[in-house]
Design a protein around this motif. Structure first.
Motif, PDB file in Angstrom:
ATOM      1  N   VAL A 501       9.497  -9.662  -1.789  1.00 55.14           N
ATOM      2  CA  VAL A 501       8.314 -10.256  -2.432  1.00 55.14           C
ATOM      3  C   VAL A 501       7.097 -10.029  -1.550  1.00 55.14           C
ATOM      4  CG1 VAL A 501       7.269 -12.401  -3.244  1.00 55.14           C
ATOM      5  CG2 VAL A 501       9.719 -12.019  -3.557  1.00 55.14           C
ATOM      6  N   ARG A 502       6.100  -9.435  -2.133  1.00 55.73           N
ATOM      7  CA  ARG A 502       4.872  -9.211  -1.369  1.00 55.73           C
ATOM      8  C   ARG A 502       3.882 -10.324  -1.677  1.00 55.73           C
ATOM      9  NH1 ARG A 502       1.310  -4.059  -2.654  1.00 55.73           N
ATOM     10  NH2 ARG A 502       0.597  -5.362  -4.367  1.00 55.73           N
ATOM     11  N   LEU A 503       3.312 -10.881  -0.622  1.00 56.86           N
ATOM     12  CA  LEU A 503       2.305 -11.922  -0.829  1.00 56.86           C
ATOM     13  C   LEU A 503       1.067 -11.284  -1.459  1.00 56.86           C
ATOM     14  CD1 LEU A 503       2.831 -14.035   2.413  1.00 56.86           C
ATOM     15  CD2 LEU A 503       3.993 -14.176   0.210  1.00 56.86           C
ATOM     16  N   LEU A 504       0.212 -12.136  -2.014  1.00 52.99           N
ATOM     17  CA  LEU A 504      -0.909 -11.646  -2.833  1.00 52.99           C
ATOM     18  C   LEU A 504      -1.712 -10.506  -2.225  1.00 52.99           C
ATOM     19  CD1 LEU A 504      -2.592 -14.817  -4.300  1.00 52.99           C
ATOM     20  CD2 LEU A 504      -1.619 -12.900  -5.555  1.00 52.99           C
ATOM     21  N   ASP A 505      -1.980  -9.501  -3.065  1.00 53.86           N
ATOM     22  CA  ASP A 505      -2.830  -8.392  -2.642  1.00 53.86           C
ATOM     23  C   ASP A 505      -3.762  -8.024  -3.780  1.00 53.86           C
ATOM     24  OD1 ASP A 505      -4.002  -6.100  -1.714  1.00 53.86           O
ATOM     25  OD2 ASP A 505      -2.198  -4.864  -1.924  1.00 53.86           O
ATOM     26  N   PRO A 506      -4.650  -8.956  -4.180  1.00 55.03           N
ATOM     27  CA  PRO A 506      -5.520  -8.590  -5.277  1.00 55.03           C
ATOM     28  C   PRO A 506      -6.871  -8.102  -4.784  1.00 55.03           C
ATOM     29  CG  PRO A 506      -5.537 -10.957  -4.949  1.00 55.03           C
ATOM     30  CD  PRO A 506      -4.855 -10.345  -3.774  1.00 55.03           C
ATOM     31  N   HIS A 551     -12.037  -7.488   0.512  1.00 54.79           N
ATOM     32  CA  HIS A 551     -11.345  -8.735   0.812  1.00 54.79           C
ATOM     33  C   HIS A 551     -10.024  -8.783   0.047  1.00 54.79           C
ATOM     34  CE1 HIS A 551     -11.802 -13.369   1.301  1.00 54.79           C
ATOM     35  NE2 HIS A 551     -10.866 -12.846   2.058  1.00 54.79           N
ATOM     36  N   ARG A 552      -9.072  -7.998   0.486  1.00 50.62           N
ATOM     37  CA  ARG A 552      -7.788  -7.929  -0.215  1.00 50.62           C
ATOM     38  C   ARG A 552      -6.665  -8.003   0.805  1.00 50.62           C
ATOM     39  NH1 ARG A 552      -6.089  -1.746  -1.481  1.00 50.62           N
ATOM     40  NH2 ARG A 552      -4.202  -2.875  -2.065  1.00 50.62           N
ATOM     41  N   GLY A 553      -5.433  -8.001   0.284  1.00 52.35           N
ATOM     42  CA  GLY A 553      -4.260  -7.984   1.144  1.00 52.35           C
ATOM     43  C   GLY A 553      -4.246  -9.167   2.075  1.00 52.35           C
ATOM     44  N   ILE A 639       3.164  -0.880   5.463  1.00 48.71           N
ATOM     45  CA  ILE A 639       2.379   0.017   6.301  1.00 48.71           C
ATOM     46  C   ILE A 639       1.590   0.874   5.329  1.00 48.71           C
ATOM     47  CG2 ILE A 639       2.456   1.889   8.022  1.00 48.71           C
ATOM     48  CD1 ILE A 639       3.450  -0.667   9.271  1.00 48.71           C
ATOM     49  N   GLU A 640       0.291   0.571   5.222  1.00 45.79           N
ATOM     50  CA  GLU A 640      -0.498   1.307   4.236  1.00 45.79           C
ATOM     51  C   GLU A 640      -1.897   1.675   4.740  1.00 45.79           C
ATOM     52  OE1 GLU A 640      -0.451  -0.984   0.578  1.00 45.79           O
ATOM     53  OE2 GLU A 640      -0.459  -2.871   1.642  1.00 45.79           O
ATOM     54  N   LEU A 641      -2.070   1.546   6.058  1.00 40.80           N
ATOM     55  CA  LEU A 641      -3.344   1.973   6.639  1.00 40.80           C
ATOM     56  C   LEU A 641      -3.037   2.884   7.829  1.00 40.80           C
ATOM     57  CD1 LEU A 641      -5.224  -1.453   6.641  1.00 40.80           C
ATOM     58  CD2 LEU A 641      -5.552   0.459   5.057  1.00 40.80           C
ATOM     59  N   ASN A 663       0.542   4.522  -1.689  1.00 38.69           N
ATOM     60  CA  ASN A 663      -0.639   4.635  -2.561  1.00 38.69           C
ATOM     61  C   ASN A 663      -1.889   4.385  -1.719  1.00 38.69           C
ATOM     62  OD1 ASN A 663       1.215   4.786  -4.642  1.00 38.69           O
ATOM     63  ND2 ASN A 663       1.027   2.613  -5.160  1.00 38.69           N
ATOM     64  N   ASP A 664      -1.884   3.264  -1.016  1.00 45.25           N
ATOM     65  CA  ASP A 664      -3.046   2.960  -0.179  1.00 45.25           C
ATOM     66  C   ASP A 664      -3.115   3.870   1.042  1.00 45.25           C
ATOM     67  OD1 ASP A 664      -4.719   0.913  -1.274  1.00 45.25           O
ATOM     68  OD2 ASP A 664      -2.974  -0.383  -1.198  1.00 45.25           O
ATOM     69  N   LEU A 665      -1.962   4.231   1.581  1.00 44.09           N
ATOM     70  CA  LEU A 665      -1.973   5.100   2.765  1.00 44.09           C
ATOM     71  C   LEU A 665      -2.562   6.472   2.413  1.00 44.09           C
ATOM     72  CD1 LEU A 665      -1.321   5.161   5.751  1.00 44.09           C
ATOM     73  CD2 LEU A 665       0.983   5.950   5.206  1.00 44.09           C
ATOM     74  N   SER A 673     -10.628   7.589  -3.147  1.00 44.76           N
ATOM     75  CA  SER A 673     -10.345   6.368  -3.891  1.00 44.76           C
ATOM     76  C   SER A 673      -9.296   6.649  -4.958  1.00 44.76           C
ATOM     77  CB  SER A 673     -11.640   5.874  -4.533  1.00 44.76           C
ATOM     78  OG  SER A 673     -11.348   5.227  -5.746  1.00 44.76           O
ATOM     79  N   ARG A 674      -8.228   5.837  -4.966  1.00 46.17           N
ATOM     80  CA  ARG A 674      -7.154   6.095  -5.930  1.00 46.17           C
ATOM     81  C   ARG A 674      -7.594   5.887  -7.361  1.00 46.17           C
ATOM     82  NH1 ARG A 674      -3.150   1.182  -4.008  1.00 46.17           N
ATOM     83  NH2 ARG A 674      -2.379   1.056  -6.122  1.00 46.17           N
ATOM     84  N   ASP A 675      -8.679   5.141  -7.546  1.00 49.02           N
ATOM     85  CA  ASP A 675      -9.165   4.916  -8.899  1.00 49.02           C
ATOM     86  C   ASP A 675     -10.153   5.976  -9.378  1.00 49.02           C
ATOM     87  OD1 ASP A 675      -7.645   2.693  -9.407  1.00 49.02           O
ATOM     88  OD2 ASP A 675      -9.083   1.333  -8.462  1.00 49.02           O
TER      89      ASP A 675
HETATM   90 MG    MG Z   1      -1.164  -1.135  -1.492  1.00 49.94          MG
END
Ligand code: MG
Ligand code: PEP
Length: 771
Positions: A501-506, A551-553, A639-641, A663-665, A673-675
């Motif tokens: 379970v990953r804690l909030l990352d919005p 302000h995420r993760g 690990i995404e940075l 995805n973020d890495l 930007s992934r978007d």
């Molecule tokens: Mg991510």
């Protein structure tokens, strides 16, 4: 040529009709293929003469009529400004050149693109002597598959025509007969054909698609190739071959195409002549048709009346979720393979085409257009999420198949694989689906996805919009029950497997109401009991220029600790309930977007305190239960940075596991930007700068090197470190092989990609081996 035909017909008058028929066929086919004269000119002449003679079939035409037809054919070629050459050598060389030319037709180029066939391969030409299925009634021609290419049934399947040439079968002038009748018509040749088919299939170890001709009772095989089949038939055939001991399971696994695994799970389009209106990125497979809708509200209303809808948006956000959930498919004009629409669509198993930049979407006018065509709300469109194609209208689809055969074939893969495949699943339904498709646990449960529901998103917004700790804590607590229920449901579905379970990352912007949406603003002012102007100011304060880097993760956990605290307390409660109910799940708690060991230390300190406090309270009089719960929990980080990779040796000793968020890495390593990637990645691919989309297949030279460094340093500092991947690359076969080579302990991907990943992890073990 005319001279040879005349001579042959004169020498053997019994065969005169045959020779004139051959000559008219030569003129017709040569003129079409080599000279480019349209087929319709010849068809018309033939039809006219048949009508004049009152006959139905070509084979009933008289010598005299055939000579007239030849005359008219030659005249027609002349009328098109072309000449049919009388020199056989000139005919032959021009025919060979025509085959070489065909390599560069639009159709061939398009086909190569679709099937990843390199441009520089070129084509070959085979020159064969002719045999004649149109010699007499003791002759025939046909196409036969050694087994059924559609259902997979182990029975020869095909068609033939007596007294005809191959073109007649394809052209549909006469209705061919079912191959099962050949025994009655030409018993001896049929028996021989069956023997040859068996031999060919055994030799190639594949179901064959064979063209044959029988000339006066003598059988000739013109061509054989591996049969193109439905995915279901292919899998069925592998199972039959293995049972018949014609193939080893290992070899069968090496032969299965990943594309076909995708097709096994989703409806596919029946073959169509219709051209797509536009093409985007194939984000989530499956062919679906529905009425176009341009906003989630309409999707819900229209679908409620029992109609199928496809949600068409510029892009999607959590506000669209309800609309996405009721839609057959999702089409967006922007966004890449890991955009919101793509990730959520895939997770939901919805057919999804994203980044379809050719289409301009006008959400206000509820209309979309591309390449001179357009559609409005209520018009039918069809998406092919496996190819990224968008069609106007409702195209017929073939049904989904994932049955016992597939389960059996994929169980061979599980026996060979050395690491498990987990699924990215956020709800109990997704968890159940993941299990059905062979997942051995959940590698990523994105908790922010649990708040998409209309009621929950309201509470969630209250939480992030709260101005002080007290209000935020109150809002967070109101979400705890939902969280607990979801976790309990997921644990139940996963039985004794592990759940990460990953804690909030919005990225907060995804969850904020748009200030122009007056209705939502009004509801929120009521709920928050603040004035509209104050609320708008708060939204403005939270607005970020670059939310993906904002302000995420875990940054959210640092500034608003009460949110993560609520989550770990809900987890402690759910774990306790699960273990007490003799459901020995393994819980992994994971922190997102970490870049430093100190950041992680601060968070872990607070979170472990809250978690164990909750657990201790629940197990006050049950020390054994406490022990079991403590044993069942593991703490880890994504690990995404790039910095997290570089400082892995400092991070690793603090945790039990790493899970790479590729995805973020990829986004942060390439600075793309992934978007927004879909706006220019296609040009990079077209120009050969990128051979693949790095958000789809891992960039091994760049991102891969950072991962390698992180794995090496991390394992050195913590030899027990468990290493996994939960970015979208976890479902990409090529990337999966790479992770396995680096010694990963698991991979995780969307439920629908689990079978493909199961095959890929098995193949990694079979790499380079011959069976
Ligand atoms: Mg991510
Ligand atoms: C990732 O970044 O690879 C990941 C799995 O997290 P998300 O896609 O939710 O950002």
């Amino acid at each position: 040529n005319r001279e040879i035909t005349t001579r042959l017909a004169e020498e053997n008058t019994e065969k005169a009709k045959f020779w004139w028929d051959c000559y008219r066929r030569l003129i017709q086919m040569y003129s079409e293929v080599v000279l480019g004269v349209s087929a319709s000119a010849f068809d018309q002449i033939l039809t006219n003469w048949k009508a004049r003679d009152g006959v139905k079939n070509d084979s009933e035409l008289s010598v005299k009529t055939l000579q007239s037809i030849v005359h008219d054919f030659e005249a027609s070629v002349q009328a098109h400004g072309k000449t049919f050459p009388q020199d056989p050598w000139a005919q032959l060389t021009a025919a060979i050149e025509a085959v070489f030319r065909s390599w560069n037709t639009d159709r061939a180029i398009h086909y190569r693109k679709l099937n990843n066939i390199p441009e520089d391969w070129g084509t070959a030409v085979t020159v064969q002597s002719m045999v004649f299925g149109n010699l007499n009634e003791n002759s025939a021609t046909g196409v036969v598959f050694t087994r059924n290419p559609s259902t997979g049934e182990n029975k020869i399947y095909g068609e033939y025509l007596l007294n005809a040439q191959g073109e007649d079968v394809v052209a549909g002038i006469r209705t061919p007969k079912d191959i099962q009748n050949l025994k009655k018509d030409l018993a001896k040749s049929c028996k021989q054909l069956v023997l040859v088919l068996e031999k060919l299939e055994k030799h190639f170890g594949e179901v064959q698609d064979v063209e044959f001709t029988i000339e006066d009772g003598r059988l000739f095989i013109l061509q054989t190739r591996t049969a193109k089949r439905t995915a279901a038939a292919t899998i069925e055939h592998f199972l039959q071959f293995v049972k018949e001991k014609k193939l080893k399971p290992e070899r069968a696994l090496q032969k299965i195409e990943y594309e076909q695994v995708k097709q096994l799970l989703h409806p596919t389009l029946k073959v169509t002549e219709q051209k797509p209106m536009a093409r985007g990125l194939p984000a989530s497979p499956g062919a679906v048709a529905g009425k176009a809708v341009f906003d989630p509200e309409s999707a819900v209303i229209i679908s409620r009346s029992g109609q199928k809808v496809i949600l068409v948006r510029r892009d999607t956000s959590p506000e669209d979720i309800m609309g996405m959930a009721v839609s057959e498919g999702i089409l967006t004009s922007t966004g890449g393979m890991t955009s919101h629409a793509a990730v959520v669509g895939r997770g939901m198993g919805k057919s999804c085409v994203v980044g379809c930049t050719e289409i301009s979407v006008n959400e206000t006018l509820k209309r979309a257009s591309a390449n001179g065509q357009s559609f409005s709300e209520g018009d039918w469109i069809t998406l092919n999420g496996s190819t990224g194609e968008v069609y106007l209208g409702e195209l017929p689809t073939a049904p989904v198949t994932w049955g016992k055969t597939a389960q059996m074939v994929f169980s061979w893969a599980d026996k060979i694989a050395k690491i498990p495949v987990y699924a990215n699943a956020d709800t109990p339904e997704q968890a159940r689906l993941a299990i059905e498709l062979g997942a051995k646990g959940i590698g990523l449960c994105r908790t922010e996805h649990m708040f998409f529901d209309k009621e929950r998103i309201k509470k969630f917004r209250l939480m992030i919009l709260s101005e002080n700790e007290v209000d935020r804590k109150k809002a967070a607590e109101s979400l705890r029950t939902f969280q607990r229920e979801d976790f309990v449901g997921i644990f139940k579905a996963m039985k004794n497997l592990s759940v990460c379970v990953r804690l909030l990352d919005p990225p907060l912007h995804e969850f904020l109401p748009k200030s122009e949406n007056k209705e939502e603003i009004q509801i929120l002012t009521g709920e928050l009991k603040i004035s509209e102007s104050k609320l708008l100011l708060r939204i403005q304060q939270l607005h970020e220029t670059n939310p993906m880097l904002g302000h995420r993760g875990s940054r959210l956990g640092i500034t608003f600790p009460e949110i993560y605290e609520m989550q770990v307390r809900a987890l402690a409660e759910s774990l306790y309930r699960s273990i007490a109910d003799k459901n020995p799940v393994v819980l992994k708690i994971m922190l997102p977007v970490i870049f430093s060991e100190l950041e992680l230390k601060v968070l872990l300190l607070n979170l472990k305190k809250a978690f164990y406090e909750q657990l201790n309270e629940l197990t006050k009089d049950r020390p054994n239960l406490l022990k079991a719960c403590e044993k069942a929990v593991k703490w880890g980080t994504m690990i995404e940075l790039p910095r997290a990779c570089i400082v892995s040796k400092k991070i690793a000793p603090l945790v039990d596991f790493f899970s790479f968020g590729t995805n973020d890495l990829t986004q942060t390593t390439l600075g793309i930007s992934r978007d927004d990637a879909s706006k220019f990645i296609p040009d990079y691919r077209e120009q050969g700068i990128l051979s693949v989309d790095p958000f789809e297949t891992l960039d091994q030279d760049g991102v891969g090197k950072l991962i390698e460094l992180s794995v090496t340093e991390g394992r050195k500092a913590n030899p027990n470190l468990d290493i996994g991947i939960c970015g979208e690359h976890g479902g990409d076969p090529e990337s999966v092989q790479f992770f396995r080579k680096l010694g990963f302990d698991s991979v995780s991907c969307s439920p629908f990609r689990v079978p493909m990943a199961r095959l890929a992890v098995a193949r990694a073990e079979l790499d380079g081996l011959k069976f």
